[in-house]
Design a protein around this motif. Sequence first.
Motif, mmCIF file in Angstrom:
data_model
loop_
_atom_site.group_PDB
_atom_site.id
_atom_site.type_symbol
_atom_site.label_atom_id
_atom_site.label_comp_id
_atom_site.label_asym_id
_atom_site.label_seq_id
_atom_site.Cartn_x
_atom_site.Cartn_y
_atom_site.Cartn_z
ATOM 1 N N THR A 1 -6.948 2.223 -8.330
ATOM 2 C CA THR A 1 -7.294 0.919 -8.900
ATOM 3 C C THR A 1 -6.387 -0.174 -8.347
ATOM 4 O O THR A 1 -6.843 -1.275 -8.008
ATOM 5 C CB THR A 1 -7.170 0.962 -10.437
ATOM 6 N N LYS A 2 -5.100 0.123 -8.240
ATOM 7 C CA LYS A 2 -4.159 -0.864 -7.698
ATOM 8 C C LYS A 2 -4.431 -1.115 -6.221
ATOM 9 O O LYS A 2 -4.347 -2.262 -5.754
ATOM 10 C CB LYS A 2 -2.720 -0.360 -7.896
ATOM 11 N N LEU A 3 -4.779 -0.066 -5.476
ATOM 12 C CA LEU A 3 -5.088 -0.235 -4.059
ATOM 13 C C LEU A 3 -6.339 -1.099 -3.877
ATOM 14 O O LEU A 3 -6.404 -1.911 -2.946
ATOM 15 C CB LEU A 3 -5.281 1.126 -3.391
ATOM 16 N N ASP A 4 -7.320 -0.921 -4.764
ATOM 17 C CA ASP A 4 -8.518 -1.767 -4.724
ATOM 18 C C ASP A 4 -8.120 -3.234 -4.893
ATOM 19 O O ASP A 4 -8.608 -4.121 -4.181
ATOM 20 C CB ASP A 4 -9.502 -1.372 -5.818
ATOM 21 N N GLU A 5 -7.232 -3.480 -5.843
ATOM 22 C CA GLU A 5 -6.790 -4.845 -6.113
ATOM 23 C C GLU A 5 -6.043 -5.424 -4.910
ATOM 24 O O GLU A 5 -6.249 -6.587 -4.534
ATOM 25 C CB GLU A 5 -5.892 -4.854 -7.353
ATOM 26 N N LEU A 6 -5.173 -4.609 -4.306
ATOM 27 C CA LEU A 6 -4.424 -5.062 -3.126
ATOM 28 C C LEU A 6 -5.361 -5.424 -1.983
ATOM 29 O O LEU A 6 -5.155 -6.423 -1.286
ATOM 30 C CB LEU A 6 -3.445 -3.982 -2.668
ATOM 31 N N LYS A 7 -6.394 -4.621 -1.795
ATOM 32 C CA LYS A 7 -7.336 -4.905 -0.715
ATOM 33 C C LYS A 7 -8.079 -6.211 -0.975
ATOM 34 O O LYS A 7 -8.250 -7.033 -0.062
ATOM 35 C CB LYS A 7 -8.326 -3.751 -0.541
ATOM 36 N N ARG A 8 -8.541 -6.417 -2.183
ATOM 37 C CA ARG A 8 -9.251 -7.656 -2.500
ATOM 38 C C ARG A 8 -8.344 -8.873 -2.269
ATOM 39 O O ARG A 8 -8.781 -9.907 -1.761
ATOM 40 C CB ARG A 8 -9.762 -7.629 -3.945
ATOM 41 N N GLN A 9 -7.085 -8.742 -2.639
ATOM 42 C CA GLN A 9 -6.133 -9.834 -2.425
ATOM 43 C C GLN A 9 -5.948 -10.109 -0.937
ATOM 44 O O GLN A 9 -5.882 -11.272 -0.514
ATOM 45 C CB GLN A 9 -4.785 -9.493 -3.067
ATOM 46 N N GLU A 10 -5.886 -9.050 -0.138
ATOM 47 C CA GLU A 10 -5.704 -9.224 1.305
ATOM 48 C C GLU A 10 -6.938 -9.845 1.945
ATOM 49 O O GLU A 10 -6.826 -10.712 2.815
ATOM 50 C CB GLU A 10 -5.386 -7.867 1.954
ATOM 51 N N VAL A 11 -8.125 -9.419 1.517
ATOM 52 C CA VAL A 11 -9.358 -10.023 2.029
ATOM 53 C C VAL A 11 -9.392 -11.511 1.692
ATOM 54 O O VAL A 11 -9.752 -12.347 2.533
ATOM 55 C CB VAL A 11 -10.603 -9.303 1.466
ATOM 56 N N ASN A 12 -9.020 -11.849 0.474
ATOM 57 C CA ASN A 12 -8.984 -13.260 0.084
ATOM 58 C C ASN A 12 -7.964 -14.036 0.909
ATOM 59 O O ASN A 12 -8.186 -15.202 1.263
ATOM 60 C CB ASN A 12 -8.656 -13.385 -1.407
ATOM 61 N N ARG A 13 -6.829 -13.398 1.202
ATOM 62 C CA ARG A 13 -5.811 -14.058 2.036
ATOM 63 C C ARG A 13 -6.373 -14.361 3.422
ATOM 64 O O ARG A 13 -6.180 -15.459 3.963
ATOM 65 C CB ARG A 13 -4.572 -13.174 2.150
ATOM 66 N N LEU A 14 -7.054 -13.381 4.005
ATOM 67 C CA LEU A 14 -7.623 -13.583 5.335
ATOM 68 C C LEU A 14 -8.693 -14.669 5.313
ATOM 69 O O LEU A 14 -8.790 -15.482 6.241
ATOM 70 C CB LEU A 14 -8.207 -12.267 5.855
ATOM 71 N N VAL B 1 0.836 -1.205 0.000
ATOM 72 C CA VAL B 1 0.000 0.000 0.000
ATOM 73 C C VAL B 1 0.868 1.250 0.000
ATOM 74 O O VAL B 1 0.656 2.178 -0.802
ATOM 75 C CB VAL B 1 -0.961 -0.003 1.204
ATOM 76 N N ILE B 2 1.847 1.307 0.877
ATOM 77 C CA ILE B 2 2.725 2.482 0.964
ATOM 78 C C ILE B 2 3.515 2.658 -0.328
ATOM 79 O O ILE B 2 3.690 3.774 -0.825
ATOM 80 C CB ILE B 2 3.682 2.345 2.161
ATOM 81 N N ASP B 3 3.972 1.540 -0.884
ATOM 82 C CA ASP B 3 4.769 1.613 -2.104
ATOM 83 C C ASP B 3 3.977 2.273 -3.235
ATOM 84 O O ASP B 3 4.487 3.153 -3.946
ATOM 85 C CB ASP B 3 5.204 0.201 -2.514
ATOM 86 N N PHE B 4 2.722 1.904 -3.393
ATOM 87 C CA PHE B 4 1.920 2.476 -4.482
ATOM 88 C C PHE B 4 1.484 3.908 -4.168
ATOM 89 O O PHE B 4 1.380 4.735 -5.081
ATOM 90 C CB PHE B 4 0.712 1.588 -4.764
ATOM 91 N N LEU B 5 1.248 4.213 -2.900
ATOM 92 C CA LEU B 5 0.895 5.590 -2.548
ATOM 93 C C LEU B 5 2.054 6.547 -2.845
ATOM 94 O O LEU B 5 1.839 7.677 -3.269
ATOM 95 C CB LEU B 5 0.499 5.682 -1.078
ATOM 96 N N GLU B 6 3.271 6.068 -2.629
ATOM 97 C CA GLU B 6 4.431 6.921 -2.871
ATOM 98 C C GLU B 6 4.655 7.211 -4.358
ATOM 99 O O GLU B 6 5.362 8.139 -4.712
ATOM 100 C CB GLU B 6 5.686 6.277 -2.278
#
Length: 445
Positions: A99-112, A59-64
């Motif tokens: 858009t990338k942050l949305d994807e990262l969140k979906r991946q994290e939800v799936n991981r959990l 998340v931080i990497d893409f925000l930067e």
Amino acid sequence: MLWSKAFCRYPVLVLSLWFCVEAVPIAVDKTKVETPEQKLEAPQSVDTGLHYDRYLREVIDFLEKDQHFREKLHNTDMEDIKQGKLAKELDFVGHHVRTKLDELKRQEVNRLRTLIKAKQDVEGGHEMNHKALLMQFEYMNHMNPHTFEVEDLDKLIKSATSDLENYDKDRHEEFKRYEMMKEHKRKEHLKNLDEEQRKDEEQHYEELRKKHANHPKINHPGSQDQLKEVWKESDGLDPDDFDPKTFFKLHDTNGDGYIDQQELEALFTKELEKMYSPNLEEDDMTEMEEERLRMREHVMNEVDTNKDRLVSMDEFLMSTNKKEFQEPDSWETLEQAPAYTDEEMKLFEEQLAQEESNLNQKNVELQKQKEELERQQEQLNAQKAELQQAVEQMQIIKFEKANAAVEVKDGATVAVPPGGQALPVLPGDSQPLPPSHQQELPAHS
């Protein structure tokens, strides 16, 4: 360099450098110090120890990568970040970043969800409330599992900051339990020895304690004497030429203008080597890392005036002008400052005794269940044997009824059907004659 600066300004990322358990010796030019002119590569990432470390970093990497957010990141102080002001800037980042942050969140939800499913399988496949379980992960908004919003960034910052600020406290508690368990095991070992063996073991234990305590003087962490020793032993420079500004540049190994906690812990290696060696029986390397942590915490409390968990050049130079820098108190090491009190040890042993009692009770219950299952199994085996015997008996009776007994009567072979008269059988013939033909047959001599 921008990445490195942001890494140090942003509290979550700042904190991620603090917890490297083993500090690496510092390699520098031992004859002169030159300020690098070229940009440095981004420092290698250090795992924060958080279970959501990868998600946090991505998340931080893409925000930067967003120019607007990167500028806000550099110009926002820690208190504003903690209060969620930085999170609101998410509304102004580029569409491709969102858009990338949305994807990262979906991946994290799936991981959990995968983790929860694995836990469910391990615990026997019982029904679970996935939504309720997801709620325990407070670093994201689970009501919206599809898009990354301001609330997600706010939760991520607050959770990571809180978790990392409690990291040292948790480590101290783990170390305290480690020390008490070590002492408990020692006492339990003594109980199993006879009087003479116990006396020898106690004597050996005291000898090891004395050996460990017999070490060179430990300089007060962060004092002039301690830094000069690093200057001489690690940097290979003349102590009489000690210069605080040059020292700071030498040990700001990533050149970002700050001494972070990893770099700070590396300064204590020489002091720790006076007390600990992995090759000596009397030295416990777990205790060495606790001592390193205590030293780092002490220096941060003394030098880090703005409490951002970093030491700037100004803060460092200011600390060298204090009286404590030149005339420090003696440093109290772990053997002089035990990790636990007698009361804590007593409570710990009571808890262990209770846990042991609970385990014993559980074992008794399990043994009873085992015996009951064995008894039921024996009953089933007996019933099975009876049933098998009955089946075999029925098969014998059925066989006897289906097959007539064969006799020899008056020189003739006859078959006796169940409940009937014997029927003569011709020689060489396996079938008896019907009654209407029996009197026509001559007798055989």
